[in-house]
Scaffold this motif. Structure first.
Motif, PDB file in Angstrom:
ATOM      1  N   ARG B  12       0.830  -1.214   0.000  1.00  0.00           N
ATOM      2  CA  ARG B  12       0.000   0.000   0.000  1.00  0.00           C
ATOM      3  C   ARG B  12       0.862   1.261   0.000  1.00  0.00           C
ATOM      4  O   ARG B  12       0.518   2.265  -0.625  1.00  0.00           O
ATOM      5  CB  ARG B  12      -0.966  -0.024   1.200  1.00  0.00           C
ATOM      6  CG  ARG B  12      -2.123  -0.996   0.988  1.00  0.00           C
ATOM      7  CD  ARG B  12      -2.998  -1.094   2.229  1.00  0.00           C
ATOM      8  NE  ARG B  12      -2.371  -1.944   3.252  1.00  0.00           N
ATOM      9  CZ  ARG B  12      -2.710  -1.957   4.541  1.00  0.00           C
ATOM     10  NH1 ARG B  12      -3.653  -1.146   4.976  1.00  0.00           N
ATOM     11  NH2 ARG B  12      -2.114  -2.778   5.385  1.00  0.00           N
ATOM     12  N   CYS B  13       1.992   1.222   0.708  1.00  0.00           N
ATOM     13  CA  CYS B  13       2.908   2.370   0.646  1.00  0.00           C
ATOM     14  C   CYS B  13       3.386   2.596  -0.791  1.00  0.00           C
ATOM     15  O   CYS B  13       3.505   3.737  -1.245  1.00  0.00           O
ATOM     16  CB  CYS B  13       4.115   2.162   1.567  1.00  0.00           C
ATOM     17  SG  CYS B  13       3.732   2.323   3.322  1.00  0.00           S
ATOM     18  N   GLN B  15       1.745   1.678  -3.578  1.00  0.00           N
ATOM     19  CA  GLN B  15       0.605   2.225  -4.334  1.00  0.00           C
ATOM     20  C   GLN B  15       0.460   3.725  -4.065  1.00  0.00           C
ATOM     21  O   GLN B  15       0.292   4.530  -4.990  1.00  0.00           O
ATOM     22  CB  GLN B  15      -0.707   1.547  -3.897  1.00  0.00           C
ATOM     23  CG  GLN B  15      -0.938   0.142  -4.383  1.00  0.00           C
ATOM     24  CD  GLN B  15      -2.350  -0.327  -3.985  1.00  0.00           C
ATOM     25  OE1 GLN B  15      -2.714  -0.294  -2.813  1.00  0.00           O
ATOM     26  NE2 GLN B  15      -3.140  -0.751  -4.956  1.00  0.00           N
ATOM     27  N   LEU B  16       0.503   4.073  -2.780  1.00  0.00           N
ATOM     28  CA  LEU B  16       0.283   5.474  -2.402  1.00  0.00           C
ATOM     29  C   LEU B  16       1.396   6.366  -2.944  1.00  0.00           C
ATOM     30  O   LEU B  16       1.136   7.499  -3.376  1.00  0.00           O
ATOM     31  CB  LEU B  16       0.157   5.593  -0.875  1.00  0.00           C
ATOM     32  CG  LEU B  16      -0.240   6.970  -0.328  1.00  0.00           C
ATOM     33  CD1 LEU B  16      -1.536   7.488  -0.948  1.00  0.00           C
ATOM     34  CD2 LEU B  16      -0.375   6.927   1.200  1.00  0.00           C
ATOM     35  N   VAL B  19       0.513   7.035  -6.516  1.00  0.00           N
ATOM     36  CA  VAL B  19      -0.676   7.876  -6.647  1.00  0.00           C
ATOM     37  C   VAL B  19      -0.376   9.323  -6.230  1.00  0.00           C
ATOM     38  O   VAL B  19      -0.805  10.280  -6.889  1.00  0.00           O
ATOM     39  CB  VAL B  19      -1.841   7.258  -5.829  1.00  0.00           C
ATOM     40  CG1 VAL B  19      -2.949   8.257  -5.600  1.00  0.00           C
ATOM     41  CG2 VAL B  19      -2.377   6.017  -6.536  1.00  0.00           C
ATOM     42  N   LEU B  20       0.401   9.496  -5.156  1.00  0.00           N
ATOM     43  CA  LEU B  20       0.751  10.856  -4.719  1.00  0.00           C
ATOM     44  C   LEU B  20       1.672  11.522  -5.733  1.00  0.00           C
ATOM     45  O   LEU B  20       1.547  12.716  -6.008  1.00  0.00           O
ATOM     46  CB  LEU B  20       1.443  10.830  -3.344  1.00  0.00           C
ATOM     47  CG  LEU B  20       0.560  10.461  -2.146  1.00  0.00           C
ATOM     48  CD1 LEU B  20       1.413  10.353  -0.881  1.00  0.00           C
ATOM     49  CD2 LEU B  20      -0.571  11.472  -1.940  1.00  0.00           C
ATOM     50  N   ILE B  50      -2.907   1.222  -8.791  1.00  0.00           N
ATOM     51  CA  ILE B  50      -3.798   0.393  -7.987  1.00  0.00           C
ATOM     52  C   ILE B  50      -3.779  -1.051  -8.473  1.00  0.00           C
ATOM     53  O   ILE B  50      -3.742  -1.990  -7.679  1.00  0.00           O
ATOM     54  CB  ILE B  50      -5.204   1.017  -7.975  1.00  0.00           C
ATOM     55  CG1 ILE B  50      -5.154   2.203  -7.010  1.00  0.00           C
ATOM     56  CG2 ILE B  50      -6.270  -0.002  -7.574  1.00  0.00           C
ATOM     57  CD1 ILE B  50      -6.311   3.124  -7.064  1.00  0.00           C
ATOM     58  N   GLY B  51      -3.768  -1.235  -9.785  1.00  0.00           N
ATOM     59  CA  GLY B  51      -3.786  -2.589 -10.336  1.00  0.00           C
ATOM     60  C   GLY B  51      -2.577  -3.421  -9.956  1.00  0.00           C
ATOM     61  O   GLY B  51      -2.657  -4.650  -9.851  1.00  0.00           O
ATOM     62  N   TYR B  53      -1.132  -3.905  -7.240  1.00  0.00           N
ATOM     63  CA  TYR B  53      -1.064  -4.347  -5.843  1.00  0.00           C
ATOM     64  C   TYR B  53      -0.545  -5.773  -5.624  1.00  0.00           C
ATOM     65  O   TYR B  53       0.386  -5.983  -4.832  1.00  0.00           O
ATOM     66  CB  TYR B  53      -2.421  -4.162  -5.126  1.00  0.00           C
ATOM     67  CG  TYR B  53      -2.365  -4.619  -3.689  1.00  0.00           C
ATOM     68  CD1 TYR B  53      -2.078  -3.724  -2.670  1.00  0.00           C
ATOM     69  CD2 TYR B  53      -2.534  -5.958  -3.349  1.00  0.00           C
ATOM     70  CE1 TYR B  53      -1.979  -4.140  -1.357  1.00  0.00           C
ATOM     71  CE2 TYR B  53      -2.426  -6.394  -2.029  1.00  0.00           C
ATOM     72  CZ  TYR B  53      -2.150  -5.481  -1.042  1.00  0.00           C
ATOM     73  OH  TYR B  53      -2.041  -5.900   0.249  1.00  0.00           O
TER      74      TYR B  53
END
Lengths: 285, 285
Positions: B12-13, B15-16, B19-20, B50-51, B53
């Motif tokens: 998740r880190c 992904q984020l 995204v950021l 996101i995909g 992950y």
């Protein structure tokens, strides 16, 4: 191409639905890529959507435990960002939708099968998320004794939603088989055929808002105001199927809502639910 | 609060971070929340981040298989969006960083331990992602026979990176222990202490670009141009520690780069790596 029952696939669709919804701009009154609230920013929504992954995946593997899953998603969301409540309403829709999609059980069955324990967990989630709501007449959402009463009287979460269905769009979805969510999914897919994904989300948002007064606005500003806002959205849309032609009027509507601090939060939640369904059904960005 | 070795937390880190990074605006020359390329949009980057992950999570559970993981991440990214290559360079950094973070093995050990099979997988990933690169003198990246040669001569992926290190920022990270990535993580954390996360990313992006010419620009436009762009970034920053004071000059720089179709893609990849490290170390949005 994808296994549509795969919990990881479904969880990513839910993440992407939240991320696309908050990005869509101009989305009158709500946080979007070009507009933050004073304490809650675009990035808070992004972090919340991404942080929730494990709970979303667990939901797609589960057939019971709606209340605990809503509680867990609210808690996880708050651990990933400092902007407070971002996705509570969205989780209340997404959790049963994920459970349904992962198991091929109808979502109406998932929510009808909820228990008093789900209702108690939901109350706990409510208090940590610090959500603004109308208390239902019979049960005060801010009274800690309510949980005892729920368990004693064996009030199911579905029953609680019934009590709120007439003044809460999200509760109404639970009670009416997620009808607006599925309708929203079709509208997004249709609009995305003739415009960009951003514009399709904005257009559908206006269509949904024009059709049904937002209950988050109603809770904060009363029924009259929520109806007036929907009329404003309808006026903008009337006679137009092209977003570019009405973009300046949408921006004006956005400025009005921001100025009056009116945010159609329930409509945004329905959009997230609709986007999730559309993505699972094959909408590709 | 978080278990920093938990593969899901680390994924998740990552992904984020992606995204950021793509959201940060104005980020001169690159896709951001307010600027799409003709064929690759902001939403393509969101869907790709996101995909990916499951591959990111698998990387955080793995201590070998860098090449196969890079290949899998590139493939997953392409299944989630129609904008083509979005994150190839980022994955080349993130995959070994995730492997290191999940196992507490130094990232330099992870990359030094790569094999010829990793190199062969990397080549396959390259061809599906359709990335623009300088071929290294010794091995033509567009020649399908190269894979045979790699396997016959037992050329490790780390050795391949060594061949590219002087003209590719990402390869250079592999060879120099991810020095710039870790430096970038510290700069982001420092900047985020005194400005919003968006502004901290933009400011760090300019600092990194000012410090080191972007090799993605070099590949497309030559060394001279890449040096000139870094000088332009440095001019904007000189004497300023406040983003607001230079925002109009950053917008002007952005317009120039977009007009000349110059995108500092390698610098954006380093920012993603740096954001990942900063998030794992506790940066909260």
């Amino acid at each position: 191409m994808f296994d549509v029952n795969d919990p990881s696939y479904l969880a990513r669709c839910a993440q992407l639905a939240m991320v696309l919804e908050v990005s869509a701009s101009p989305k009158p009154g709500n946080v979007d890529r070009d507009h933050d609230y004073p304490d809650t920013t675009f990035e808070h929504f992004l972090a919340s959507a991404i942080g929730a992954y494990p709970v979303l995946e667990l939901a797609a593997r589960s057939q019971s435990g709606v209340g605990a899953l809503i509680h867990a998603s609210a808690r996880e969301s708050l651990q990933w960002q400092r902007g407070g409540n971002t996705h509570f309403g969205a989780f209340v829709l997404l959790i049963p939708l994920l459970m349904a999609a992962g198991s091929d059980t109808p979502v109406s069955t998932i929510v009808e099968n909820t228990t008093a324990s789900d209702a108690a967990q939901f109350y706990r989630a409510f208090s940590i998320a610090n959500v603004r709501v109308d208390s239902v007449a019979e049960i005060d959402l801010e009274d800690p004794d309510s949980i005892d009463r729920i368990l004693e009287e064996d009030i199911k979460l579905f029953d609680l939603m019934k009590l709120s269905a007439d003044h809460d769009l999200i509760a109404n979805e639970w009670v009416c088989g997620f009808e607006r969510t599925f309708q929203c999914a079709e509208m997004i897919a249709e609009n995305a055929d003739r415009m960009s994904i951003n514009d399709a989300i904005v257009f559908t948002f206006l269509q949904m808002l024009a059709e049904t007064p937002d209950t988050f606005i109603r809770t904060k500003f009363g029924k009259e105001k929520s109806i007036e806002i929907s009329k404003h959205a309808l006026e903008i849309l009337t006679g137009n199927r092209d977003l570019d032609a009405i973009k300046s009027r949408i921006h004006e509507f956005d400025r009005r809502l921001i100025h009056e601090r009116i945010n159609p939060g329930s409509t945004a939640d329905i959009i997230i639910g609709g986007l999730f369904v559309a993505l699972v059904r094959g909408l590709v960005v």
